[in-house]
Design a protein around this motif. Sequence first.
Motif, PDB file in Angstrom:
ATOM      1  N   ASP A 100      53.484 -11.972   1.046  1.00 17.09           N
ATOM      2  CA  ASP A 100      52.648 -13.168   1.014  1.00 17.09           C
ATOM      3  C   ASP A 100      52.711 -13.991   2.289  1.00 17.09           C
ATOM      4  OD1 ASP A 100      51.409 -13.694  -1.290  1.00 17.09           O
ATOM      5  OD2 ASP A 100      52.717 -15.412  -1.719  1.00 17.09           O
ATOM      6  N   ASP A 101      53.989 -14.326   2.660  1.00 13.27           N
ATOM      7  CA  ASP A 101      54.210 -15.174   3.832  1.00 13.27           C
ATOM      8  C   ASP A 101      53.755 -14.484   5.107  1.00 13.27           C
ATOM      9  OD1 ASP A 101      55.350 -17.146   2.236  1.00 13.27           O
ATOM     10  OD2 ASP A 101      57.354 -16.283   2.419  1.00 13.27           O
ATOM     11  N   THR A 102      54.006 -13.169   5.185  1.00 13.64           N
ATOM     12  CA  THR A 102      53.587 -12.424   6.369  1.00 13.64           C
ATOM     13  C   THR A 102      52.074 -12.414   6.491  1.00 13.64           C
ATOM     14  OG1 THR A 102      55.546 -11.017   6.175  1.00 13.64           O
ATOM     15  CG2 THR A 102      53.756 -10.215   7.567  1.00 13.64           C
ATOM     16  N   TYR A 103      51.400 -12.172   5.370  1.00 13.00           N
ATOM     17  CA  TYR A 103      49.934 -12.161   5.381  1.00 13.00           C
ATOM     18  C   TYR A 103      49.389 -13.502   5.859  1.00 13.00           C
ATOM     19  CZ  TYR A 103      45.157 -12.128   3.543  1.00 13.00           C
ATOM     20  OH  TYR A 103      43.797 -12.219   3.411  1.00 13.00           O
ATOM     21  N   ARG A 104      49.955 -14.572   5.345  1.00 14.25           N
ATOM     22  CA  ARG A 104      49.476 -15.897   5.709  1.00 14.25           C
ATOM     23  C   ARG A 104      49.726 -16.175   7.195  1.00 14.25           C
ATOM     24  NH1 ARG A 104      52.267 -20.575   2.453  1.00 14.25           N
ATOM     25  NH2 ARG A 104      51.658 -19.144   0.812  1.00 14.25           N
ATOM     26  N   ARG A 105      50.912 -15.801   7.671  1.00  9.17           N
ATOM     27  CA  ARG A 105      51.245 -16.055   9.076  1.00  9.17           C
ATOM     28  C   ARG A 105      50.347 -15.268  10.019  1.00  9.17           C
ATOM     29  NH1 ARG A 105      54.667 -13.331  12.232  1.00  9.17           N
ATOM     30  NH2 ARG A 105      55.682 -12.300  10.459  1.00  9.17           N
ATOM     31  N   LEU A 106      50.115 -13.987   9.707  1.00 12.15           N
ATOM     32  CA  LEU A 106      49.270 -13.168  10.575  1.00 12.15           C
ATOM     33  C   LEU A 106      47.828 -13.672  10.574  1.00 12.15           C
ATOM     34  CD1 LEU A 106      50.590  -9.552   9.842  1.00 12.15           C
ATOM     35  CD2 LEU A 106      51.232 -11.131  11.667  1.00 12.15           C
ATOM     36  N   ALA A 107      47.343 -14.083   9.395  1.00 12.09           N
ATOM     37  CA  ALA A 107      45.971 -14.607   9.340  1.00 12.09           C
ATOM     38  C   ALA A 107      45.846 -15.856  10.198  1.00 12.09           C
ATOM     39  CB  ALA A 107      45.599 -14.912   7.889  1.00 12.09           C
ATOM     40  N   ARG A 108      46.859 -16.719  10.154  1.00 13.01           N
ATOM     41  CA  ARG A 108      46.811 -17.938  10.967  1.00 13.01           C
ATOM     42  C   ARG A 108      46.869 -17.621  12.463  1.00 13.01           C
ATOM     43  NH1 ARG A 108      50.744 -22.241   7.754  1.00 13.01           N
ATOM     44  NH2 ARG A 108      49.171 -22.939   6.261  1.00 13.01           N
ATOM     45  N   GLU A 109      47.692 -16.634  12.835  1.00 13.67           N
ATOM     46  CA  GLU A 109      47.785 -16.266  14.245  1.00 13.67           C
ATOM     47  C   GLU A 109      46.450 -15.726  14.750  1.00 13.67           C
ATOM     48  OE1 GLU A 109      50.140 -16.667  16.386  1.00 13.67           O
ATOM     49  OE2 GLU A 109      51.812 -17.303  15.119  1.00 13.67           O
ATOM     50  N   MET A 110      45.789 -14.895  13.956  1.00 12.26           N
ATOM     51  CA  MET A 110      44.492 -14.343  14.362  1.00 12.26           C
ATOM     52  C   MET A 110      43.451 -15.453  14.510  1.00 12.26           C
ATOM     53  SD  MET A 110      44.410 -10.999  11.877  1.00 12.26           S
ATOM     54  CE  MET A 110      42.719 -10.586  12.306  1.00 12.26           C
ATOM     55  N   ILE A 111      43.436 -16.369  13.561  1.00  7.59           N
ATOM     56  CA  ILE A 111      42.463 -17.468  13.607  1.00  7.59           C
ATOM     57  C   ILE A 111      42.761 -18.394  14.783  1.00  7.59           C
ATOM     58  CG2 ILE A 111      41.716 -19.549  12.374  1.00  7.59           C
ATOM     59  CD1 ILE A 111      42.028 -17.897   9.769  1.00  7.59           C
ATOM     60  N   ALA A 112      44.045 -18.621  15.062  1.00  6.86           N
ATOM     61  CA  ALA A 112      44.402 -19.461  16.208  1.00  6.86           C
ATOM     62  C   ALA A 112      43.914 -18.839  17.515  1.00  6.86           C
ATOM     63  CB  ALA A 112      45.913 -19.671  16.245  1.00  6.86           C
ATOM     64  N   ALA A 113      44.003 -17.495  17.620  1.00  5.79           N
ATOM     65  CA  ALA A 113      43.502 -16.830  18.825  1.00  5.79           C
ATOM     66  C   ALA A 113      41.996 -17.029  18.980  1.00  5.79           C
ATOM     67  CB  ALA A 113      43.841 -15.338  18.766  1.00  5.79           C
TER      68      ALA A 113
END
Length: 533
Positions: A480-493
């Motif tokens: 869960d946490d990994t999915y959320r973190r990766l999604a945020r990193e992609m959106i931040a880029a």
Amino acid sequence: MDALPLVALVAVSAAVAGAARRTPVPAPLLLVAAGLLAAYLPGVPSYTLDAHVVLPLLLPPLLYTASVDSSYLDLRANLRPVALLSVGYVLFATFAVGWLAYLLVPDLPLTAALVLGAVVAPPDAVTAAAIARRVGLPARVTTILQGESLVNDATAITAFKVALAAAVGEGMSWGAGVGEFLLASVGGVGVGLLMMVPLHWLRTHLKEALLQNTLSLLIPFVAYAAAERVHASGVLAVVVVALYLGHRSWQVDFATRLQEAAVWKMVAFVLESAVFALIGLQLPFVLRGLGSYGVAEALGYAVLVFVAVVVVRFVWVYPASYLPLWLSERVRRREGPLPWSSPLIVSWAGMRGVVSLAIAFSIPLSTHDGEDFPARNLVLFLTFTTVIGTLVVQGLTLPLLVRVLKLPGRDARAETLAEAQAQSEASEAADARLAELLENPSNALPDPLVQRLRTVMERRRNAVWERLGAANPVSGESADDTYRRLAREMIAAEREVFVRLRDARRIDDEMLRALLRRLDLEEAAAYRESDGA
């Protein structure tokens, strides 16, 4: 009108409440302490509680947000204990505390003592909710305390009006007092029942989220004012309307729900913070009004009244909790065994708040004969010390009491499992509905888009189950946490690229805002998906 003192109150109280989240001290207690200290700082303006402001302007939105977040089904399941506390206990406390104050405090007339009893009778809705959230009380105890605090203000205000009428010389009879109580209670519920369906219809038929949220902000004030106009209980009208709207909030447009949740969370935070700070800021006014009573003498009476308030709640709660179980087999079957610790927590969680102070400040200066209201200043002081005493003594020790009793909190794993099962059933229904819709040629979609719909649905189905799984052995994160973190990193880029393109004048600010809003919505969706919300 100088708006700076009001702005300063809101800003400083919000800052203190925010700081309290990083300390073990509950925010209400820290805010009251800050108010007490600020009251004697040079340059701090005077903030006087006015019942004509607190009751119609602060109480309705606080009751509304607490009621909307309450469970109608849970309250209905616990209707008996809630009614015994919100009506029975408040009336009992009015007479019992009033009579004890009359016996303990010299020169305090019985009518003024009963006014004091009505003023300090109701535990505070805001305090109960804030403390219950902080200490993690069992679900049923939390429901009972919240249900009590939503309704008891109506009982206390009505009892106060009856006692005040006798104190100022209006000569209200017992029959008239009972009639006043019935008019307030039945009338308040009736106004709420009349208003709730039309208001819900409006919420579901307004097409713009902005208009729907404007209506949402107006609802508690409209319900309160409409009931008070016909001399009914505005408190009960607000609670009835809010419980109905909260129970049917799923029928409102999703955009409205998202905006409404954010708006009301902010409103509740600001008002709760300001209310507790206001309690502490009243100390100079209360002390200045003591008159012939010395501070030491008045403090002695304050301790006696505080003890009376605490003891009277125990005297009511334990018999009211166990007698129905002993006398009725149907109640025993429906509610099951009651551990001794639950009434203990309910008895100790009787913190008073701003409503008691606001009611006390509404006591008139003189009676109908033109004489000074008997012991008005002492009643104000005893109300203030009772509010502070319950907040400090009971508020500080309640978390410790919960830990000592080792009360079972909410079972997070069981709740997650139930959530996962519910999501699984809902996903099956969504899958069947999608297959049905795709059979219609008018709903034809390219296969990648169909797969995207199914992938999103599967992600919702799996997200909750993943929370029950093991953590990543390397990062310690759940999937869960990994999915959320990766999604945020992609959106931040993506967000950085959009800003860079705007700075290079390849897109304008209007396009940037549109693109950023789309990313914000996707980030919120990713967060809710992984959070199981």
